[in-house]
Motif scaffolding. Structure first.
Motif, PDB file in Angstrom:
ATOM      1  N   TYR A   1       0.867  -1.181   0.000  1.00 47.37           N
ATOM      2  CA  TYR A   1       0.000   0.000   0.000  1.00 47.37           C
ATOM      3  C   TYR A   1       0.904   1.232   0.000  1.00 47.37           C
ATOM      4  O   TYR A   1       1.634   1.462   0.957  1.00 47.37           O
ATOM      5  N   ILE A   2       0.860   1.996  -1.086  1.00 48.10           N
ATOM      6  CA  ILE A   2       1.722   3.167  -1.233  1.00 48.10           C
ATOM      7  C   ILE A   2       0.842   4.416  -1.234  1.00 48.10           C
ATOM      8  O   ILE A   2      -0.118   4.510  -2.002  1.00 48.10           O
ATOM      9  N   THR A   3       1.190   5.372  -0.376  1.00 49.05           N
ATOM     10  CA  THR A   3       0.406   6.607  -0.300  1.00 49.05           C
ATOM     11  C   THR A   3       0.761   7.501  -1.481  1.00 49.05           C
ATOM     12  O   THR A   3       1.862   8.029  -1.570  1.00 49.05           O
ATOM     13  N   THR A   4      -0.166   7.638  -2.407  1.00 50.38           N
ATOM     14  CA  THR A   4       0.024   8.489  -3.575  1.00 50.38           C
ATOM     15  C   THR A   4      -1.128   9.483  -3.643  1.00 50.38           C
ATOM     16  O   THR A   4      -2.166   9.293  -3.008  1.00 50.38           O
ATOM     17  N   GLU A   5      -0.932  10.523  -4.405  1.00 54.45           N
ATOM     18  CA  GLU A   5      -1.958  11.556  -4.531  1.00 54.45           C
ATOM     19  C   GLU A   5      -3.222  10.968  -5.149  1.00 54.45           C
ATOM     20  O   GLU A   5      -3.164  10.100  -6.014  1.00 54.45           O
ATOM     21  N   GLY A   6      -4.366  11.460  -4.707  1.00 52.84           N
ATOM     22  CA  GLY A   6      -5.624  10.894  -5.175  1.00 52.84           C
ATOM     23  C   GLY A   6      -5.897   9.610  -4.424  1.00 52.84           C
ATOM     24  O   GLY A   6      -6.026   9.605  -3.212  1.00 52.84           O
ATOM     25  N   SER A   7      -5.939   8.501  -5.112  1.00 50.60           N
ATOM     26  CA  SER A   7      -6.125   7.210  -4.451  1.00 50.60           C
ATOM     27  C   SER A   7      -4.761   6.537  -4.267  1.00 50.60           C
ATOM     28  O   SER A   7      -3.813   6.813  -4.990  1.00 50.60           O
ATOM     29  N   ALA A   8      -4.693   5.640  -3.298  1.00 50.57           N
ATOM     30  CA  ALA A   8      -3.437   4.945  -3.012  1.00 50.57           C
ATOM     31  C   ALA A   8      -3.111   3.960  -4.131  1.00 50.57           C
ATOM     32  O   ALA A   8      -3.987   3.477  -4.835  1.00 50.57           O
ATOM     33  N   THR A   9      -1.820   3.672  -4.280  1.00 50.80           N
ATOM     34  CA  THR A   9      -1.369   2.642  -5.209  1.00 50.80           C
ATOM     35  C   THR A   9      -1.189   1.359  -4.412  1.00 50.80           C
ATOM     36  O   THR A   9      -0.491   1.357  -3.400  1.00 50.80           O
ATOM     37  N   THR A  10      -1.822   0.274  -4.857  1.00 60.02           N
ATOM     38  CA  THR A  10      -1.732  -0.995  -4.142  1.00 60.02           C
ATOM     39  C   THR A  10      -1.444  -2.127  -5.130  1.00 60.02           C
ATOM     40  O   THR A  10      -1.809  -2.040  -6.305  1.00 60.02           O
ATOM     41  N   TYR A  11      -0.781  -3.156  -4.640  1.00 57.00           N
ATOM     42  CA  TYR A  11      -0.590  -4.370  -5.422  1.00 57.00           C
ATOM     43  C   TYR A  11      -0.265  -5.526  -4.484  1.00 57.00           C
ATOM     44  O   TYR A  11       0.238  -5.335  -3.388  1.00 57.00           O
ATOM     45  N   LEU A  12      -0.611  -6.724  -4.924  1.00 56.28           N
ATOM     46  CA  LEU A  12      -0.372  -7.931  -4.148  1.00 56.28           C
ATOM     47  C   LEU A  12       0.787  -8.691  -4.777  1.00 56.28           C
ATOM     48  O   LEU A  12       0.774  -8.972  -5.973  1.00 56.28           O
ATOM     49  N   GLY A  13       1.773  -9.018  -3.965  1.00 61.62           N
ATOM     50  CA  GLY A  13       2.908  -9.803  -4.442  1.00 61.62           C
ATOM     51  C   GLY A  13       2.863 -11.198  -3.847  1.00 61.62           C
ATOM     52  O   GLY A  13       2.642 -11.359  -2.647  1.00 61.62           O
ATOM     53  N   ILE A  14       3.032 -12.209  -4.682  1.00 63.24           N
ATOM     54  CA  ILE A  14       3.173 -13.593  -4.230  1.00 63.24           C
ATOM     55  C   ILE A  14       4.645 -13.948  -4.425  1.00 63.24           C
ATOM     56  O   ILE A  14       5.160 -13.885  -5.539  1.00 63.24           O
ATOM     57  N   ASN A  15       5.327 -14.283  -3.337  1.00 61.89           N
ATOM     58  CA  ASN A  15       6.782 -14.446  -3.373  1.00 61.89           C
ATOM     59  C   ASN A  15       7.192 -15.856  -2.944  1.00 61.89           C
ATOM     60  O   ASN A  15       6.639 -16.410  -2.000  1.00 61.89           O
ATOM     61  N   VAL A  16       8.188 -16.413  -3.630  1.00 60.73           N
ATOM     62  CA  VAL A  16       8.761 -17.705  -3.289  1.00 60.73           C
ATOM     63  C   VAL A  16      10.275 -17.538  -3.342  1.00 60.73           C
ATOM     64  O   VAL A  16      10.814 -16.969  -4.291  1.00 60.73           O
ATOM     65  N   GLY A  17      10.955 -17.998  -2.313  1.00 59.52           N
ATOM     66  CA  GLY A  17      12.405 -17.847  -2.288  1.00 59.52           C
ATOM     67  C   GLY A  17      13.068 -18.843  -1.362  1.00 59.52           C
ATOM     68  O   GLY A  17      12.406 -19.619  -0.671  1.00 59.52           O
ATOM     69  N   LEU A  18      14.403 -18.825  -1.362  1.00 58.93           N
ATOM     70  CA  LEU A  18      15.197 -19.662  -0.476  1.00 58.93           C
ATOM     71  C   LEU A  18      15.785 -18.810   0.629  1.00 58.93           C
ATOM     72  O   LEU A  18      16.162 -17.671   0.416  1.00 58.93           O
ATOM     73  N   VAL A  19      15.869 -19.393   1.824  1.00 54.78           N
ATOM     74  CA  VAL A  19      16.445 -18.736   2.988  1.00 54.78           C
ATOM     75  C   VAL A  19      17.683 -19.528   3.392  1.00 54.78           C
ATOM     76  O   VAL A  19      17.641 -20.752   3.489  1.00 54.78           O
ATOM     77  N   PHE A  20      18.799 -18.811   3.594  1.00 55.52           N
ATOM     78  CA  PHE A  20      20.039 -19.453   4.003  1.00 55.52           C
ATOM     79  C   PHE A  20      20.440 -18.938   5.374  1.00 55.52           C
ATOM     80  O   PHE A  20      20.476 -17.740   5.615  1.00 55.52           O
ATOM     81  N   GLY A  21      20.745 -19.830   6.294  1.00 58.56           N
ATOM     82  CA  GLY A  21      21.199 -19.474   7.632  1.00 58.56           C
ATOM     83  C   GLY A  21      22.702 -19.313   7.677  1.00 58.56           C
ATOM     84  O   GLY A  21      23.428 -19.910   6.895  1.00 58.56           O
ATOM     85  N   LEU A  22      23.148 -18.518   8.604  1.00 60.07           N
ATOM     86  CA  LEU A  22      24.593 -18.296   8.775  1.00 60.07           C
ATOM     87  C   LEU A  22      25.147 -19.143   9.889  1.00 60.07           C
ATOM     88  O   LEU A  22      24.526 -19.530  10.784  1.00 60.07           O
TER      89      LEU A  22
END
Length: 121
Positions: A100-121
């Motif tokens: 949700y991004i606050t922009t002039e007029g109406s807000a800009t919104t988008y849905l992201g579906i994310n898949v990734g790898l997590v590496f521990g240290l």
């Protein structure tokens, strides 16, 4: 619980066939993040949120003319997802993030579906 920094780069484009307008957007979020895990090993569902700045650029082209604009706006993104251990130091991360991004007029919104790898240290 975990604290972090969300950095990314997203690109969107659209072309209106009727008017021949081509539009491209790029967004770079820079947002501190907070994540709460409901488990500590194996399958770890979580909820979280990012709050920070979204640097974005928009470019429109019509009949050979080009218009572009850049801006930095405040935004936030609630996150729902899970991590699944694939080994001692590696895991799979799957989440949905509503930006949700606050922009002039109406807000800009988008849905992201994310898949990734997590590496521990």
């Amino acid at each position: 619980m975990a604290l972090g920094l969300d950095l990314g780069y997203q690109m969107f484009s659209a072309k209106e066939e009727v008017d021949g307008v081509s539009t491209k957007f790029s967004i770079i979020p820079i947002a501190p993040s907070f994540t709460y895990y409901f488990a500590t090993e194996g399958f770890k569902p979580y909820v979280g949120a990012n709050v920070g700045f979204y640097m974005w650029k928009a470019k429109a082209e019509f009949m050979g003319a080009s218009i572009s604009t850049t801006a930095t706006k405040l935004g936030f993104a609630p996150v729902l997802g899970f991590e699944y251990a694939l080994g001692e130091k590696m895991g799979l991360d799957v989440n949905a993030k509503y930006n949700y991004i606050t922009t002039e007029g109406s807000a800009t919104t988008y849905l992201g579906i994310n898949v990734g790898l997590v590496f521990g240290l």
